[in-house]
Design a protein around this motif. Sequence first.
Motif, PDB file in Angstrom:
ATOM      1  N   ALA A  10      40.069 119.224  56.458  1.00 47.31           N
ATOM      2  CA  ALA A  10      41.057 119.393  57.609  1.00 47.31           C
ATOM      3  C   ALA A  10      42.356 119.173  57.204  1.00 47.31           C
ATOM      4  N   CYS A  11      43.241 120.698  57.410  1.00 45.38           N
ATOM      5  CA  CYS A  11      44.613 120.427  57.260  1.00 45.38           C
ATOM      6  C   CYS A  11      45.337 120.356  58.140  1.00 45.38           C
ATOM      7  N   GLY A  12      46.776 120.142  57.954  1.00 41.36           N
ATOM      8  CA  GLY A  12      48.035 119.914  58.957  1.00 41.36           C
ATOM      9  C   GLY A  12      48.136 120.861  59.825  1.00 41.36           C
ATOM     10  N   ALA A  13      47.303 121.046  60.838  1.00 43.36           N
ATOM     11  CA  ALA A  13      47.906 121.959  62.043  1.00 43.36           C
ATOM     12  C   ALA A  13      47.073 121.730  63.228  1.00 43.36           C
ATOM     13  N   PRO A  14      47.638 121.978  64.637  1.00 44.53           N
ATOM     14  CA  PRO A  14      47.157 121.521  65.640  1.00 44.53           C
ATOM     15  C   PRO A  14      45.620 121.456  65.872  1.00 44.53           C
ATOM     16  N   LEU A  15      44.799 122.292  65.272  1.00 43.56           N
ATOM     17  CA  LEU A  15      43.661 122.451  65.428  1.00 43.56           C
ATOM     18  C   LEU A  15      42.846 121.067  64.837  1.00 43.56           C
ATOM     19  N   ALA A  16      43.553 120.559  63.837  1.00 44.91           N
ATOM     20  CA  ALA A  16      42.992 119.137  63.555  1.00 44.91           C
ATOM     21  C   ALA A  16      42.973 118.163  64.335  1.00 44.91           C
ATOM     22  N   ALA A  17      43.515 118.216  65.599  1.00 39.27           N
ATOM     23  CA  ALA A  17      43.567 117.368  66.547  1.00 39.27           C
ATOM     24  C   ALA A  17      41.985 117.400  67.386  1.00 39.27           C
ATOM     25  N   ARG A  18      41.150 118.284  66.931  1.00 38.72           N
ATOM     26  CA  ARG A  18      39.907 118.408  67.315  1.00 38.72           C
ATOM     27  C   ARG A  18      38.843 118.055  66.413  1.00 38.72           C
ATOM     28  N   LEU A  19      39.205 117.355  65.287  1.00 48.17           N
ATOM     29  CA  LEU A  19      38.246 116.935  64.386  1.00 48.17           C
ATOM     30  C   LEU A  19      37.116 115.961  64.778  1.00 48.17           C
ATOM     31  N   GLY A  20      37.633 115.235  65.670  1.00 44.08           N
ATOM     32  CA  GLY A  20      36.841 114.084  66.057  1.00 44.08           C
ATOM     33  C   GLY A  20      35.402 114.671  66.822  1.00 44.08           C
ATOM     34  N   ASP A  21      35.795 115.991  67.633  1.00 45.00           N
ATOM     35  CA  ASP A  21      34.827 116.513  68.251  1.00 45.00           C
ATOM     36  C   ASP A  21      33.793 117.152  67.279  1.00 45.00           C
ATOM     37  N   GLY A  22      34.715 117.394  66.104  1.00 45.93           N
ATOM     38  CA  GLY A  22      33.586 118.101  65.047  1.00 45.93           C
ATOM     39  C   GLY A  22      32.619 117.148  64.330  1.00 45.93           C
ATOM     40  N   VAL A  23      33.047 116.017  64.181  1.00 44.59           N
ATOM     41  CA  VAL A  23      32.363 114.632  63.831  1.00 44.59           C
ATOM     42  C   VAL A  23      31.045 114.498  64.824  1.00 44.59           C
ATOM     43  N   GLN A  24      31.449 114.457  66.272  1.00 43.31           N
ATOM     44  CA  GLN A  24      30.332 114.423  67.077  1.00 43.31           C
ATOM     45  C   GLN A  24      29.438 115.474  66.901  1.00 43.31           C
ATOM     46  N   ALA A  25      30.128 116.656  67.052  1.00 43.16           N
ATOM     47  CA  ALA A  25      28.976 117.934  66.911  1.00 43.16           C
ATOM     48  C   ALA A  25      28.028 117.854  65.616  1.00 43.16           C
ATOM     49  N   ALA A  26      28.494 117.373  64.681  1.00 40.16           N
ATOM     50  CA  ALA A  26      27.833 117.286  63.359  1.00 40.16           C
ATOM     51  C   ALA A  26      26.688 116.399  63.603  1.00 40.16           C
ATOM     52  N   TYR A  27      27.057 115.127  64.146  1.00 39.63           N
ATOM     53  CA  TYR A  27      25.844 114.115  64.503  1.00 39.63           C
ATOM     54  C   TYR A  27      25.075 114.476  65.209  1.00 39.63           C
ATOM     55  N   GLU A  28      25.229 115.384  66.284  1.00 40.93           N
ATOM     56  CA  GLU A  28      24.220 116.027  67.141  1.00 40.93           C
ATOM     57  C   GLU A  28      23.574 116.916  66.627  1.00 40.93           C
ATOM     58  N   ARG A  29      23.876 117.458  65.511  1.00 35.70           N
ATOM     59  CA  ARG A  29      23.199 118.559  65.073  1.00 35.70           C
ATOM     60  C   ARG A  29      22.447 118.226  63.703  1.00 35.70           C
ATOM     61  N   GLY A  30      22.357 116.828  63.391  1.00 41.20           N
ATOM     62  CA  GLY A  30      21.590 115.994  62.212  1.00 41.20           C
ATOM     63  C   GLY A  30      22.463 116.313  60.825  1.00 41.20           C
ATOM     64  N   TRP A  31      23.597 116.311  60.922  1.00 40.11           N
ATOM     65  CA  TRP A  31      24.469 116.208  59.751  1.00 40.11           C
ATOM     66  C   TRP A  31      25.004 114.834  59.600  1.00 40.11           C
ATOM     67  N   ASP A  32      25.147 114.495  58.385  1.00 41.71           N
ATOM     68  CA  ASP A  32      26.054 113.282  58.077  1.00 41.71           C
ATOM     69  C   ASP A  32      27.459 113.857  57.491  1.00 41.71           C
ATOM     70  N   PRO A  33      28.607 113.661  58.438  1.00 40.48           N
ATOM     71  CA  PRO A  33      29.831 114.074  58.112  1.00 40.48           C
ATOM     72  C   PRO A  33      30.640 113.242  57.335  1.00 40.48           C
ATOM     73  N   TYR A  34      31.609 113.802  56.516  1.00 36.20           N
ATOM     74  CA  TYR A  34      32.346 113.169  55.619  1.00 36.20           C
ATOM     75  C   TYR A  34      33.536 113.855  55.634  1.00 36.20           C
ATOM     76  N   VAL A  35      34.861 113.197  56.299  1.00 35.36           N
ATOM     77  CA  VAL A  35      36.164 113.920  56.458  1.00 35.36           C
ATOM     78  C   VAL A  35      36.949 113.766  55.224  1.00 35.36           C
ATOM     79  N   VAL A  36      37.583 114.927  54.849  1.00 36.39           N
ATOM     80  CA  VAL A  36      38.415 115.325  53.774  1.00 36.39           C
ATOM     81  C   VAL A  36      39.651 115.848  54.247  1.00 36.39           C
ATOM     82  N   PRO A  37      40.706 114.951  54.476  1.00 31.09           N
ATOM     83  CA  PRO A  37      41.905 115.522  55.009  1.00 31.09           C
ATOM     84  C   PRO A  37      42.990 116.061  53.798  1.00 31.09           C
TER      85      PRO A  37
END
Length: 185
Positions: A10-37
Amino acid sequence: MSNRALLLVACGAPLAARLGDGVQAAYERGWDPYVVPTDAALPWLAEQNLGGVPVIVGNRKPTEPRRTPAADAVAVVPTTFHTLNAWATGNAYSYPLTTLCAALGSRTPTVAVPYASQELTGHPAWPASLTVLRQAGIRILDAHDGSPTSLEPMVPGTGSQVVDGFRWDWVFEQIDVATRIRESG
């Protein structure tokens, strides 16, 4: 644990405010997410529920073990003008950029969602960088509508509309496409 590692850069722009949704979506699709900001993304992540996933910041010390497994896929949501251009030219001077350059070099399925203003996308480096990344197999999506074939710049005053309308499904559909392309040869 699914044994499918997804690095969420994730980079510093407003869309980064939705990263939590991306983490949840990753889990729902069977991924192990790691955040690298990037450093600039950290303020956008501060108040989000990231589901306890590892957030990898800074470079590791020589005596420290690797902090993530090898990535099965990478999503860069959002990527800024700065990061996209540095990535395309191979400038790996930060951990997020090293992650992106390594993913490109290893042909790891990668999806990027640029978030840049009209003024910045008018710079001649922008289309050249997009071309380099697309030719290297990076799937680039429009933050407005998820299109993998067109890319509109951010218009001043529309950021909240773009952020609210963004769908993580777009990213995961393209991760699936990129994964199938890699597996087919």
